[in-house]
Design an enzyme around this catalytic site. Structure first.
Site, PDB file in Angstrom:
ATOM      1  N   ASN A 134     -13.542  10.881  -0.743  1.00 44.17           N
ATOM      2  CA  ASN A 134     -12.256  10.519  -1.335  1.00 44.17           C
ATOM      3  C   ASN A 134     -11.744   9.139  -0.928  1.00 44.17           C
ATOM      4  O   ASN A 134     -10.561   8.860  -0.998  1.00 44.17           O
ATOM      5  CB  ASN A 134     -11.208  11.603  -1.092  1.00 44.17           C
ATOM      6  CG  ASN A 134     -10.912  11.824   0.371  1.00 44.17           C
ATOM      7  OD1 ASN A 134     -11.324  11.051   1.233  1.00 44.17           O
ATOM      8  ND2 ASN A 134     -10.177  12.875   0.671  1.00 44.17           N
ATOM      9  N   ARG A 168      -7.365   7.230  -5.564  1.00 46.27           N
ATOM     10  CA  ARG A 168      -8.393   8.264  -5.739  1.00 46.27           C
ATOM     11  C   ARG A 168      -8.592   8.639  -7.203  1.00 46.27           C
ATOM     12  O   ARG A 168      -9.707   8.950  -7.620  1.00 46.27           O
ATOM     13  CB  ARG A 168      -8.048   9.485  -4.894  1.00 46.27           C
ATOM     14  CG  ARG A 168      -8.193   9.234  -3.402  1.00 46.27           C
ATOM     15  CD  ARG A 168      -7.771  10.435  -2.601  1.00 46.27           C
ATOM     16  NE  ARG A 168      -7.948  10.249  -1.171  1.00 46.27           N
ATOM     17  CZ  ARG A 168      -7.153  10.766  -0.261  1.00 46.27           C
ATOM     18  NH1 ARG A 168      -6.116  11.530  -0.617  1.00 46.27           N
ATOM     19  NH2 ARG A 168      -7.381  10.567   1.028  1.00 46.27           N
ATOM     20  N   ARG A 198       1.010   7.548   0.568  1.00 46.25           N
ATOM     21  CA  ARG A 198       0.310   8.779   0.159  1.00 46.25           C
ATOM     22  C   ARG A 198       0.388   8.985  -1.359  1.00 46.25           C
ATOM     23  O   ARG A 198      -0.568   9.463  -1.964  1.00 46.25           O
ATOM     24  CB  ARG A 198       0.830   9.969   0.955  1.00 46.25           C
ATOM     25  CG  ARG A 198       0.350   9.880   2.421  1.00 46.25           C
ATOM     26  CD  ARG A 198       0.811  11.015   3.280  1.00 46.25           C
ATOM     27  NE  ARG A 198       0.283  12.295   2.862  1.00 46.25           N
ATOM     28  CZ  ARG A 198      -0.931  12.767   3.156  1.00 46.25           C
ATOM     29  NH1 ARG A 198      -1.766  12.041   3.869  1.00 46.25           N
ATOM     30  NH2 ARG A 198      -1.299  13.967   2.758  1.00 46.25           N
ATOM     31  N   THR A 220      -5.793  14.481  -2.342  1.00 47.67           N
ATOM     32  CA  THR A 220      -6.973  14.478  -1.473  1.00 47.67           C
ATOM     33  C   THR A 220      -8.253  14.749  -2.255  1.00 47.67           C
ATOM     34  O   THR A 220      -9.292  14.177  -1.965  1.00 47.67           O
ATOM     35  CB  THR A 220      -6.800  15.533  -0.354  1.00 47.67           C
ATOM     36  OG1 THR A 220      -5.575  15.257   0.339  1.00 47.67           O
ATOM     37  CG2 THR A 220      -7.946  15.490   0.627  1.00 47.67           C
ATOM     38  N   HIS A 235      -8.380   7.469   3.966  1.00 43.13           N
ATOM     39  CA  HIS A 235      -7.513   8.373   4.726  1.00 43.13           C
ATOM     40  C   HIS A 235      -6.137   7.728   4.799  1.00 43.13           C
ATOM     41  O   HIS A 235      -6.026   6.513   4.978  1.00 43.13           O
ATOM     42  CB  HIS A 235      -8.062   8.564   6.149  1.00 43.13           C
ATOM     43  CG  HIS A 235      -7.038   9.139   7.070  1.00 43.13           C
ATOM     44  ND1 HIS A 235      -6.747  10.484   7.108  1.00 43.13           N
ATOM     45  CD2 HIS A 235      -6.197   8.540   7.957  1.00 43.13           C
ATOM     46  CE1 HIS A 235      -5.785  10.688   7.993  1.00 43.13           C
ATOM     47  NE2 HIS A 235      -5.435   9.532   8.516  1.00 43.13           N
ATOM     48  N   PHE A 240     -17.544  22.095  10.265  1.00 43.13           N
ATOM     49  CA  PHE A 240     -16.760  21.015   9.671  1.00 43.13           C
ATOM     50  C   PHE A 240     -16.978  19.726  10.447  1.00 43.13           C
ATOM     51  O   PHE A 240     -17.142  18.651   9.845  1.00 43.13           O
ATOM     52  CB  PHE A 240     -15.270  21.371   9.627  1.00 43.13           C
ATOM     53  CG  PHE A 240     -14.428  20.271   9.049  1.00 43.13           C
ATOM     54  CD1 PHE A 240     -14.305  20.131   7.677  1.00 43.13           C
ATOM     55  CD2 PHE A 240     -13.776  19.369   9.875  1.00 43.13           C
ATOM     56  CE1 PHE A 240     -13.538  19.098   7.137  1.00 43.13           C
ATOM     57  CE2 PHE A 240     -13.013  18.337   9.351  1.00 43.13           C
ATOM     58  CZ  PHE A 240     -12.887  18.200   7.978  1.00 43.13           C
ATOM     59  N   LYS A 242     -12.809   4.759   4.109  1.00 43.19           N
ATOM     60  CA  LYS A 242     -13.924   5.578   4.558  1.00 43.19           C
ATOM     61  C   LYS A 242     -15.248   4.948   4.125  1.00 43.19           C
ATOM     62  O   LYS A 242     -15.266   4.026   3.295  1.00 43.19           O
ATOM     63  CB  LYS A 242     -13.785   6.989   3.982  1.00 43.19           C
ATOM     64  CG  LYS A 242     -12.569   7.734   4.525  1.00 43.19           C
ATOM     65  CD  LYS A 242     -12.468   9.118   3.902  1.00 43.19           C
ATOM     66  CE  LYS A 242     -11.306   9.902   4.465  1.00 43.19           C
ATOM     67  NZ  LYS A 242     -11.240  11.261   3.877  1.00 43.19           N
TER      68      LYS A 242
END
Length: 151
Positions: A127, A106, A89, A95, A130, A60, A9
């Protein structure tokens, strides 16, 4: 052999964390199949976050546009074992960076951002990355960001 999709990101790109993030995958035997460096467009952002926008609404969507629009992202296809989606993940971490375990991307690199702080500041949580959560999401997200890659 399986594949998954991740995307660095804008906060990860702006902080120059691409190499550091890739090392987490490399040390776990995960390979980079392909990647690109792109400027995020409104169309791609809305398509990528379509389900979440439908759930949380246009406010959002605007927060996502604020975070991504006209900023650099790095979409990546990773390959590894049959459990690649779950493995990636786990490596990425929770998250919410404030709750991510040490040893995860993270948790180690996420600067401890939290949902409470992001809500108070009227933005989405920063964060870094993705990671797709299902085989269907992998296919859909690759079709948005790396459509020349044939699954």
């Amino acid at each position: 052999m399986g594949i998954t999709f991740v995307m660095l990101k804008p906060d990860a790109v702006q902080r120059g964390l691409g190499y550091d993030i890739m090392q987490y995958f490399k040390k776990n035997g995960i390979s980079i199949e392909c990647f690109d460096v792109q400027i995020a467009t409104e169309d791609k952002i809305r398509r990528h976050y379509e389900e979440v926008i439908a759930k949380y609404g246009e406010e959002f969507a605007q927060h996502m546009l604020d975070m991504f629009l006209n900023k650099t992202v790095v979409p990546i296809i990773l390959s590894g074992g049959d459990d690649i989606i779950a493995q990636v993940r786990r490596i990425v971490g929770a998250t919410e960076p404030a709750k991510a375990e040490k040893g995860t991307i993270r948790g180690d690199l996420g600067l401890g951002d939290s949902y409470a702080r992001s809500v108070a500041e009227g933005r989405v949580v920063r964060n870094l990355i993705h990671a797709s959560d299902s085989p269907e999401a992998v296919k859909r997200e690759i079709s948005i960001w790396l459509p020349k890659y044939k699954i």
